[in-house]
Motif scaffolding. Structure first.
Motif, PDB file in Angstrom:
ATOM      1  N   GLU A 166       5.827  -0.623   7.971  1.00  0.00           N
ATOM      2  CA  GLU A 166       5.408   0.615   7.331  1.00  0.00           C
ATOM      3  C   GLU A 166       6.344   1.755   7.675  1.00  0.00           C
ATOM      4  O   GLU A 166       7.078   1.721   8.680  1.00  0.00           O
ATOM      5  CB  GLU A 166       3.979   0.972   7.705  1.00  0.00           C
ATOM      6  CG  GLU A 166       3.734   1.360   9.143  1.00  0.00           C
ATOM      7  CD  GLU A 166       2.288   1.836   9.305  1.00  0.00           C
ATOM      8  OE1 GLU A 166       2.117   2.985   9.738  1.00  0.00           O
ATOM      9  OE2 GLU A 166       1.354   1.075   8.993  1.00  0.00           O
ATOM     10  N   ALA A 167       6.322   2.750   6.812  1.00  0.00           N
ATOM     11  CA  ALA A 167       7.135   3.958   6.986  1.00  0.00           C
ATOM     12  C   ALA A 167       6.309   5.156   6.546  1.00  0.00           C
ATOM     13  O   ALA A 167       5.503   5.067   5.616  1.00  0.00           O
ATOM     14  CB  ALA A 167       8.417   3.868   6.176  1.00  0.00           C
ATOM     15  N   PHE A 221       0.847  -1.192   0.000  1.00  0.00           N
ATOM     16  CA  PHE A 221       0.000   0.000   0.000  1.00  0.00           C
ATOM     17  C   PHE A 221       0.879   1.237   0.000  1.00  0.00           C
ATOM     18  O   PHE A 221       1.844   1.327   0.767  1.00  0.00           O
ATOM     19  CB  PHE A 221      -0.902  -0.004   1.243  1.00  0.00           C
ATOM     20  CG  PHE A 221      -1.703   1.258   1.448  1.00  0.00           C
ATOM     21  CD1 PHE A 221      -2.939   1.413   0.838  1.00  0.00           C
ATOM     22  CD2 PHE A 221      -1.237   2.279   2.253  1.00  0.00           C
ATOM     23  CE1 PHE A 221      -3.690   2.566   1.033  1.00  0.00           C
ATOM     24  CE2 PHE A 221      -1.968   3.437   2.457  1.00  0.00           C
ATOM     25  CZ  PHE A 221      -3.208   3.579   1.839  1.00  0.00           C
ATOM     26  N   LEU A 222       0.556   2.209  -0.860  1.00  0.00           N
ATOM     27  CA  LEU A 222       1.306   3.463  -0.932  1.00  0.00           C
ATOM     28  C   LEU A 222       0.326   4.617  -1.057  1.00  0.00           C
ATOM     29  O   LEU A 222      -0.515   4.645  -1.959  1.00  0.00           O
ATOM     30  CB  LEU A 222       2.253   3.458  -2.135  1.00  0.00           C
ATOM     31  CG  LEU A 222       3.017   4.769  -2.393  1.00  0.00           C
ATOM     32  CD1 LEU A 222       3.988   5.063  -1.253  1.00  0.00           C
ATOM     33  CD2 LEU A 222       3.763   4.715  -3.721  1.00  0.00           C
ATOM     34  N   GLU A 236       3.926   4.277   3.329  1.00  0.00           N
ATOM     35  CA  GLU A 236       4.204   3.050   2.586  1.00  0.00           C
ATOM     36  C   GLU A 236       4.090   1.870   3.540  1.00  0.00           C
ATOM     37  O   GLU A 236       4.608   1.912   4.654  1.00  0.00           O
ATOM     38  CB  GLU A 236       5.600   3.110   1.980  1.00  0.00           C
ATOM     39  CG  GLU A 236       5.881   2.055   0.930  1.00  0.00           C
ATOM     40  CD  GLU A 236       7.203   2.294   0.216  1.00  0.00           C
ATOM     41  OE1 GLU A 236       7.389   1.750  -0.882  1.00  0.00           O
ATOM     42  OE2 GLU A 236       8.050   3.032   0.772  1.00  0.00           O
ATOM     43  N   SER A 237       3.390   0.818   3.102  1.00  0.00           N
ATOM     44  CA  SER A 237       3.139  -0.321   3.981  1.00  0.00           C
ATOM     45  C   SER A 237       3.234  -1.620   3.196  1.00  0.00           C
ATOM     46  O   SER A 237       2.742  -1.713   2.067  1.00  0.00           O
ATOM     47  CB  SER A 237       1.741  -0.192   4.613  1.00  0.00           C
ATOM     48  OG  SER A 237       1.419  -1.312   5.395  1.00  0.00           O
ATOM     49  N   TRP A 238       3.884  -2.629   3.807  1.00  0.00           N
ATOM     50  CA  TRP A 238       3.956  -3.983   3.252  1.00  0.00           C
ATOM     51  C   TRP A 238       3.432  -4.928   4.325  1.00  0.00           C
ATOM     52  O   TRP A 238       3.673  -4.730   5.516  1.00  0.00           O
ATOM     53  CB  TRP A 238       5.391  -4.398   2.917  1.00  0.00           C
ATOM     54  CG  TRP A 238       6.180  -3.450   2.088  1.00  0.00           C
ATOM     55  CD1 TRP A 238       6.425  -3.524   0.737  1.00  0.00           C
ATOM     56  CD2 TRP A 238       6.891  -2.283   2.532  1.00  0.00           C
ATOM     57  NE1 TRP A 238       7.216  -2.488   0.321  1.00  0.00           N
ATOM     58  CE2 TRP A 238       7.517  -1.705   1.404  1.00  0.00           C
ATOM     59  CE3 TRP A 238       7.035  -1.663   3.775  1.00  0.00           C
ATOM     60  CZ2 TRP A 238       8.291  -0.545   1.490  1.00  0.00           C
ATOM     61  CZ3 TRP A 238       7.797  -0.504   3.858  1.00  0.00           C
ATOM     62  CH2 TRP A 238       8.413   0.028   2.724  1.00  0.00           C
ATOM     63  N   SER A 239       2.764  -5.993   3.926  1.00  0.00           N
ATOM     64  CA  SER A 239       2.284  -6.947   4.921  1.00  0.00           C
ATOM     65  C   SER A 239       2.048  -8.311   4.287  1.00  0.00           C
ATOM     66  O   SER A 239       1.839  -8.433   3.068  1.00  0.00           O
ATOM     67  CB  SER A 239       0.988  -6.451   5.575  1.00  0.00           C
ATOM     68  OG  SER A 239      -0.014  -6.234   4.606  1.00  0.00           O
ATOM     69  N   TYR A 242       4.357  -4.272  12.880  1.00  0.00           N
ATOM     70  CA  TYR A 242       3.284  -4.689  13.773  1.00  0.00           C
ATOM     71  C   TYR A 242       2.868  -6.116  13.451  1.00  0.00           C
ATOM     72  O   TYR A 242       3.092  -6.626  12.346  1.00  0.00           O
ATOM     73  CB  TYR A 242       2.072  -3.767  13.640  1.00  0.00           C
ATOM     74  CG  TYR A 242       1.388  -3.823  12.284  1.00  0.00           C
ATOM     75  CD1 TYR A 242       0.315  -4.686  12.072  1.00  0.00           C
ATOM     76  CD2 TYR A 242       1.814  -3.022  11.226  1.00  0.00           C
ATOM     77  CE1 TYR A 242      -0.319  -4.752  10.847  1.00  0.00           C
ATOM     78  CE2 TYR A 242       1.193  -3.082   9.991  1.00  0.00           C
ATOM     79  CZ  TYR A 242       0.128  -3.952   9.805  1.00  0.00           C
ATOM     80  OH  TYR A 242      -0.491  -4.022   8.582  1.00  0.00           O
ATOM     81  N   THR A 243       2.232  -6.750  14.428  1.00  0.00           N
ATOM     82  CA  THR A 243       1.622  -8.064  14.246  1.00  0.00           C
ATOM     83  C   THR A 243       0.237  -8.037  14.869  1.00  0.00           C
ATOM     84  O   THR A 243       0.077  -7.594  16.010  1.00  0.00           O
ATOM     85  CB  THR A 243       2.460  -9.176  14.907  1.00  0.00           C
ATOM     86  OG1 THR A 243       3.770  -9.197  14.326  1.00  0.00           O
ATOM     87  CG2 THR A 243       1.802 -10.535  14.701  1.00  0.00           C
TER      88      THR A 243
END
Length: 713
Positions: free
Chosen positions: A424-425, A368-369, A397-400, A454-455
Motif C-alpha cells: 500500500e501507498a 482498494f483506492l 492505494e492498496s493491493w493484496s 505487510y503479511t
C-alpha cells in the motif's frame, strides 16, 4: 451437515427498531447459520473464532447512534465517538483507536457492506432492510485486509432473490421520533430476474436543550433508498447489483460541559449540524464451474460529509476561565466549517471451493483506492492551530493477495488457516492559508508519500466434542496501515505532519461453542490475549489557554473472557445474556513521551466489565381472550466505567440501558408499544479533560417511548 435453529449468537439489547418483533414462530428452523465474511459461507459453528450474527431484531434503529446498537448486541464491543460522521467507532476486546480515527482510512475495525470495504465515513451504514450483520472478533487481516486489527464487521442488506415480500412499518415516539419503512421484492422475470426495493425515513427532534443559541441538539434524520437486482443467465452466471443512496443529518456536540448541574445542557453559540450523503454501488458476478466457483466483486462509493459547529461551549469555558457564560456566546468568534468528500473504488476476484468436501478454501486478489478531499475553515479566539483554511487531499492505494481454507482432518477435527500479503501507498497534499490570526503563517504547503507492505495470517483447530459442542484454539495476526491525520494541525504554525506508523497485532484465542439439538440452550465462551505493537495514538491536552496535539504510536495488550448464551426455560420463556471481562495495559512507554501514558495504564475507552440480560415471554391470545399472541420483551445492558484518556486521569461513568417492548402478533401484522432507555440514562460516549474539574462530553439519547405497527402483505 447438521441443522439447528436460527438464533442470534449475540445476546444484547432488543432495541426499539420497527422490525424488532415480526410475527414468527417461537422456534424458526432455518438450518445452518452461514457467515459470508469468510468469503465462502461456512457454518458459523465450525469457525475457529468468535463470531456474532445479528439479525434485524438485534439492530438499533435510533437515527442518533446506530453503531451503539451493534455494540450492545455483540459481547466484547464498545461504542465511542462524537456522534458525528467519521468520528464514531468501535473498540473490540480493548483494541481500538487510542483517541479517535485520524482519517477516513484510519480504523482498527474493518467495515464492509456485502464484503465490499468501506471507511470510517461509512460506519455505520444505514441499518434498514438488513439480512444480518456479521461481527468477527479478533484480527481478521487474512480476509478483511488492512485495518482489521481488532476484528471485522460485515453488513449484509437483504438482496433480490425472487422471494415475494411486501412490508410496511410505521413508528412514532416521544421527542418527535418517526420511522417509516417500506420494502418490496419478487420476480421481475420469472426465474431470471429478481428485484427488491427498500426505503426508510427517520426523524428525531433531539433531547438536549441549547440555552445559548436556542433550539435543541441531539436530533437526527435519515432518508435512504436501496434497489437490488439479481439476474440468472442460461450459462450459469448470477449477476447482482445493489444501488443505495442515503442522507443522514445529525445535531450533536462533543463539548457539553459534563459538570453542568443540568447536564446534558448545551452552550454552543451555534447549533451543530453535520450531514453525510452516501452513494454506493456494488456489482457482483458469480459462477460455479466443475471444481470451483468464481466471484468478481466491484464497489463504488462516494461520501460527502459537511459540518458546522461552534468551537467552544459557553458553560465549559465559563467554568474554565471563571467568566460569565455570555462572554462565549458570539457565533462568529469560534467555529469550524468542514466539507469532506471520499471516493472509494474496490475490486476483488476470487476462486472458492464447491460443496462440502474435506477441504473448503478460497483464494483471491483485491485492489482498494480511497481518495479523500477535505476543507476546514476554522476561526478561534485563542488557538493559532484553529484559524485559517486548510485543504487536504489524502490518497490511499492498496493491493493484496490472499488464501484461506479449512481442512477436515477427521469427522470431528478441522484445521483452518489463511495468509494475506499486501502492498500500500498513501500520499498527502495539504495547503493552508491564514486568516491573519497572530502566530500563524500566511500560507503553508505539505506534500509527502509513504509506502509499506505487510503479511498477516492465521491458524486454528476446531474439534466437535459432541454433535452439540465444538471447541477451538487459534492464533492470528492483523495490520493497520500507517498514514497522515486529516487535520494537518501543524500547518498554521509551519510544523509538518509526520505520518503515524503502521500497527500490528498477535492474538491467541480459545473457545467453546454449544448449541443443543433440541434448541433449548446455546452458549459461546471465548478466552483471548491481544498483543498490539505500535497502536496508533492521538491525544490533546489543554494547557495555559492552548490546545496541544500529539500523534504517535504505543504498544499495549489486552486479555479477557467473553460469554454469551440463551436458555429456553419453557416453551413460552427464553432467557439470554452475555458477560465480557477485560483487562488491558500499556507497555514499552517511552520515558520522553508527553502524552501522559505510563507503563501499566489501561487502554482508554475499554470497560473492564460489560454485561447484558434479557428475556422474551410469549402469551397465547386465547388465554386472554384475544386473537393472535402477546410477546413481552425486556433487556438490560451494562457498560462499566472506562478510562477516558491515555494518561488515565479520569473515567467515563458506567451506564445501564433498559429497553422494554409489548407486542401483539396478529396474523401478518405486529402492533407494539416500546420504551427505549427506560431509566433515562445518558451514556457518555466520549469525554475530554480541560482541567481536573472541567470535562466535556458527547452523550447518547435519553428515554424514548412510542407505538408502532409492522405489516406484511
Amino acid at each position: 451437515m447438521k441443522t439447528f435453529a436460527f438464533r442470534s449468537i449475540a445476546t444484547g439489547i432488543l432495541v426499539a427498531g420497527p422490525t424488532t418483533l415480526v410475527a414468527q414462530e417461537t422456534v424458526l428452523e432455518l438450518g445452518t447459520i452461514h457467515i459470508y465474511a469468510d468469503r465462502r459461507g461456512e457454518d458459523v459453528k465450525e469457525q475457529p473464532r468468535a463470531v456474532s450474527i445479528l439479525n434485524e431484531q438485534d439492530l438499533d434503529t435510533s437515527p442518533t447512534e446506530p453503531g451503539a446498537g451493534i455494540a450492545r448486541n455483540a459481547p466484547g464491543l464498545t461504542f465511542s465517538g462524537f456522534g458525528q460522521p467519521g468520528t464514531d467507532f468501535l473498540n473490540i476486546r480493548g483494541v481500538g483507536p487510542l483517541g479517535y480515527p485520524l482519517s477516513a482510512t484510519d480504523h482498527t475495525v474493518a467495515y464492509s457492506v456485502n464484503e465490499v470495504p468501506t471507511s470510517t465515513f461509512g460506519f455505520s451504514p444505514s441499518l434498514f432492510d438488513m439480512e444480518q450483520v456479521e461481527v468477527v472478533r479478533g484480527p481478521q487481516g487474512t480476509l478483511f485486509g488492512r485495518n482489521a486489527l481488532a476484528g471485522g464487521v460485515n453488513f449484509r442488506p437483504k438482496g433480490a432473490d425472487g422471494t415475494r415480500e411486501r412490508h410496511l412499518t410505521f413508528e412514532a415516539g416521544s421527542d418527535g421520533q418517526l420511522i417509516a419503512d417500506v420494502a418490496a421484492g419478487g420476480w421481475l422475470v420469472e426465474d431470471r430476474l429478481a428485484g427488491r426495493v427498500a426505503m426508510r425515513f427517520q426523524d428525531f427532534d433531539g433531547d438536549v436543550s441549547n440555552t445559548i443559541a436556542g433550539g435543541t441538539e441531539g436530533g437526527a434524520s435519515l432518508s435512504a433508498a436501496r434497489v437490488s437486482l439479481t439476474g440468472y443467465t442460461y450459462s450459469g452466471w448470477t449477476l447482482s447489483a445493489m444501488f443505495q443512496a442515503d442522507r443522514r443529518e445529525s445535531h450533536n456536540s462533543y463539548l457539553l460541559y459534563h459538570e453542568h448541574p443540568n447536564f446534558p445542557e448545551a452552550g454552543g453559540a451555534r447549533l451543530p449540524t453535520h450531514s453525510r450523503e452516501n452513494r454506493q454501488v456494488i456489482l457482483s458476478a458469480e459462477r460455479d464451474f466443475d471444481t470451483f466457483s468464481f466471484t468478481s466483486l466491484t464497489g463504488f462509493q462516494r461520501q460527502d460529509v459537511t459540518g458546522d459547529v461552534a468551537g467552544t461551549d459557553a458553560y465549559t469555558f465559563a467554568a474554565l476561565y471563571g467568566l460569565p457564560s455570555g462572554n462565549f456566546s458570539d457565533p462568529s468568534t469560534d467555529y469550524f466549517l468542514t466539507n469532506e468528500t471520499e471516493e472509494i473504488f474496490s475490486q476483488e476476484f476470487r476462486l472458492s471451493s464447491l460443496g462440502e468436501g474435506e477441504l473448503s478454501w478460497t483464494l483471491g486478489a483485491n485492489y482498494f483506492l480511497s481518495d479523500y478531499d477535505g476543507q476546514r475553515d476554522a476561526v478561534s479566539a485563542s488557538q493559532p492551530t484553529s484559524n485559517g483554511v486548510t485543504n487536504v487531499d489524502i490518497e490511499t492505494e492498496s493491493w493484496s493477495v490472499f488464501a484461506d481454507g479449512t481442512w477436515a482432518l477427521s469427522d470431528r477435527l478441522r484445521l483452518s488457516g489463511g495468509i494475506r500479503h499486501g502492498w500500500e501507498a498513501q500520499s498527502v497534499n495539504g495547503k493552508y492559508v491564514s486568516n491573519g490570526f497572530p502566530g500563524t503563517l500566511p500560507s503553508y504547503d505539505q506534500y509527502d508519500r509513504i509506502e509499506d507492505h505487510y503479511t498477516t495470517g492465521r491458524v486454528g483447530l476446531s474439534y466437535d466434542f459432541t454433535d452439540a459442542a465444538t471447541g477451538y484454539v487459534s492464533w492470528s495476526t492483523g495490520y493497520a496501515g500507517g498514514g497522515y491525520e486529516k487535520l494537518l494541525v501543524g500547518s498554521a504554525t509551519g510544523v509538518p505532519t509526520a505520518p503515524f506508523e503502521a500497527a500490528s497485532i498477535r492474538t491467541l484465542e480459545a473457545g467453546l461453542k454449544f448449541a443443543s439439538l433440541d434448541d433449548r440452550a446455546d452458549f459461546n465462551l471465548a478466552l483471548f490475549h491481544n498483543d498490539v505493537k505500535n497502536g496508533q495514538m492521538f491525544d490533546y491536552e489543554f494547557q495555559g489557554g492552548q490546545v496541544f496535539y500529539t500523534f504517535t504510536n504505543q504498544d499495549y495488550r489486552s486479555y479477557g473472557l467473553e460469554f454469551d448464551g440463551s436458555y429456553r426455560v419453557t416453551n413460552a420463556l427464553r432467557l439470554r445474556g452475555s458477560l465480557s471481562l477485560l483487562d488491558s495495559e500499556m507497555f514499552n512507554v517511552s520515558a520522553s513521551t508527553n502524552t501522559g501514558a505510563q507503563n501499566g495504564n489501561q487502554v482508554p475507552l475499554s470497560p473492564g466489565v460489560s454485561a447484558t440480560l434479557g428475556f422474551d415471554y410469549d402469551i397465547s391470545g386465547a388465554a386472554v381472550g384475544i386473537t393472535g399472541d402477546i410477546r413481552l420483551s425486556s433487556d438490560w445492558s451494562h457498560v462499566g466505567a472506562r478510562k477516558a484518556d491515555i494518561s488515565n486521569t479520569f473515567d467515563l461513568p458506567a451506564h445501564d440501558i433498559v429497553n422494554a417492548r409489548l407486542s401483539w402478533l396478529r396474523g401478518t401484522a405486529t402492533y407494539y408499544a416500546f420504551a427505549n432507555n427506560l431509566l433515562d440514562e445518558r451514556p457518555v460516549h466520549f469525554s475530554s479533560q480541560y482541567t481536573p474539574s472541567v470535562h466535556t462530553a458527547s452523550v447518547g439519547t435519553g428515554r424514548v417511548v412510542g407505538l408502532g405497527v409492522s405489516m406484511d402483505f
